[in-house]
Design an enzyme around this catalytic site. Structure first.
Site: not given
Ligand SMILES: [Zn+2]
Length: 350
Positions: A162-163, A217, A308
């Protein structure tokens, strides 16, 4: 110079920064930074005024900077929606307004800590919202509209990142996955996709799956239903534009913050909610050995693993990844995309 205040706004083009002094005067010209310039922005703030960094003020709809900034030792505050006027169109309130709040009402802002993350001080509210949403999520999962894990007889695992994308860590993650011929799913934020299109293209070209993780986010309960959909629409459109492929419909909510209100806002929206059953908590930087051990101890056939690759120092995740992939392969578990797990689960249902 005495205390200064840096408001950081997000827009569809990146960040805008405005620094005010105690009298509300502009200290420097407002500046703009792309979504890929988090490191440069932090370095600029740390060196500010001969090493006297301003207090940084963010909105709860910006979950991309507080992690790396608190880790870098900056003083970070969050201005919550009830302290601010409505957001103008797509983006946060202006940077100058955020700085002004810090100057005039410092006691009302929440000091964000590395441990508490973006939602420092709002954990109770967050957990209560998620708890209220649980029965709905369970219902959606049972009816195939939310995916948490595949079938327990599917000897494969979905690693998810993620991210991202991230100018440093995405390449490293892709190189490692390439080495083993492993596929994974990347839940990107639009803010980073727009700034690093080449990395997104490389990810897609390598056969990985791209998912939607919102634009900035945000803490989803702080958005109106329209703002929530716009976060998803803009990200999906940007990914499609960059890759030349179909827009991703898979969505993972930031912080997994699915309250009944958020779920209601997503009703009828063409998206496939995707959660996880193994959380590495890699963002807390527990050490590469711990991250790998969490996966290898907890993941089984059909698992979806949360990791992440962006919005922070993900070097531990990168360091853990070879052991994770090798360990899974040794156990006969092939790393694949979420889509592959989900296809199998649906076909098996008949
Ligand atoms: Zn996230």
């Amino acid at each position: 110079m005495t205390q200064t205040y840096a408001g950081i706004a997000w827009t569809d083009e990146g960040y805008r920064v405005e620094v005010l002094d105690g009298e509300g005067r502009r200290v420097v010209e407002p500046s703009r930074w792309s979504g890929a310039q988090c490191r440069e922005l932090i370095a600029w703030l740390r060196d500010f005024d001969g090493g006297r960094p301003p207090a940084v003020v963010l909105e709860s709809t910006n979950g991309l900077l507080d992690g790396p900034m608190t880790a870098a030792g900056l003083e970070v505050y969050r201005a919550d929606p009830w302290l601010l006027p409505p957001r103008p169109g797509f983006g946060s309130v202006p940077a100058g307004l955020l700085a002004e709040r810090a100057r005039t009402a410092p006691g009302e802002l929440a000091r964000v800590t590395a441990e508490g993350g973006t939602l420092t001080g709002r954990a109770e509210e967050y957990f209560a919202g998620v708890k209220r949403g649980e029965p709905i999520v369970a219902e959606l999962t049972a009816s195939g509209r939310c995916f948490e894990r595949g079938r327990r007889d599917d000897p494969r695992v979905a690693l998810t990142f993620d991210d991202g994308p991230d100018p440093v860590f995405t390449r490293q993650v892709l190189d490692i996955l390439d080495r083993y011929g492993a596929r994974a799913t990347f839940f990107c934020v639009g803010h980073h996709v727009a700034a690093l299109p080449d990395l997104v293209r490389r990810t897609a070209a390598a056969g990985h799956e791209l998912g939607n993780h919102s634009w900035s986010h945000p803490y989803l309960p702080d958005l109106t239903p329209e703002q929530l959909r716009e976060q998803l629409d803009r990200t999906a459109e940007t990914v499609a534009k960059v890759t030349g492929e179909e827009a991703p419909t898979r969505f993972r909510p930031p912080y997994g913050a699915l309250s009944p209100e958020v779920l209601a806002a997503l009703e009828g929206y063409p998206t496939r909610l995707t959660m996880w059953d193994v959380d590495t908590r890699d963002w807390a930087r527990p050490g590469p050995e711990r991250i790998a051990a969490t996966v290898l101890e907890s993941a089984g056939p059909g698992s979806v693993v949360l990791m992440h690759e962006g919005a922070g120092d993900r070097s531990q995740t990168v360091a853990a990844l070879p052991s994770i992939v090798e360990g899974l392969l040794e156990r006969g578990l092939e790393p694949v995309t979420v889509a592959e797990l989900e296809d199998h689960a649906q076909r098996s249902k008949g």
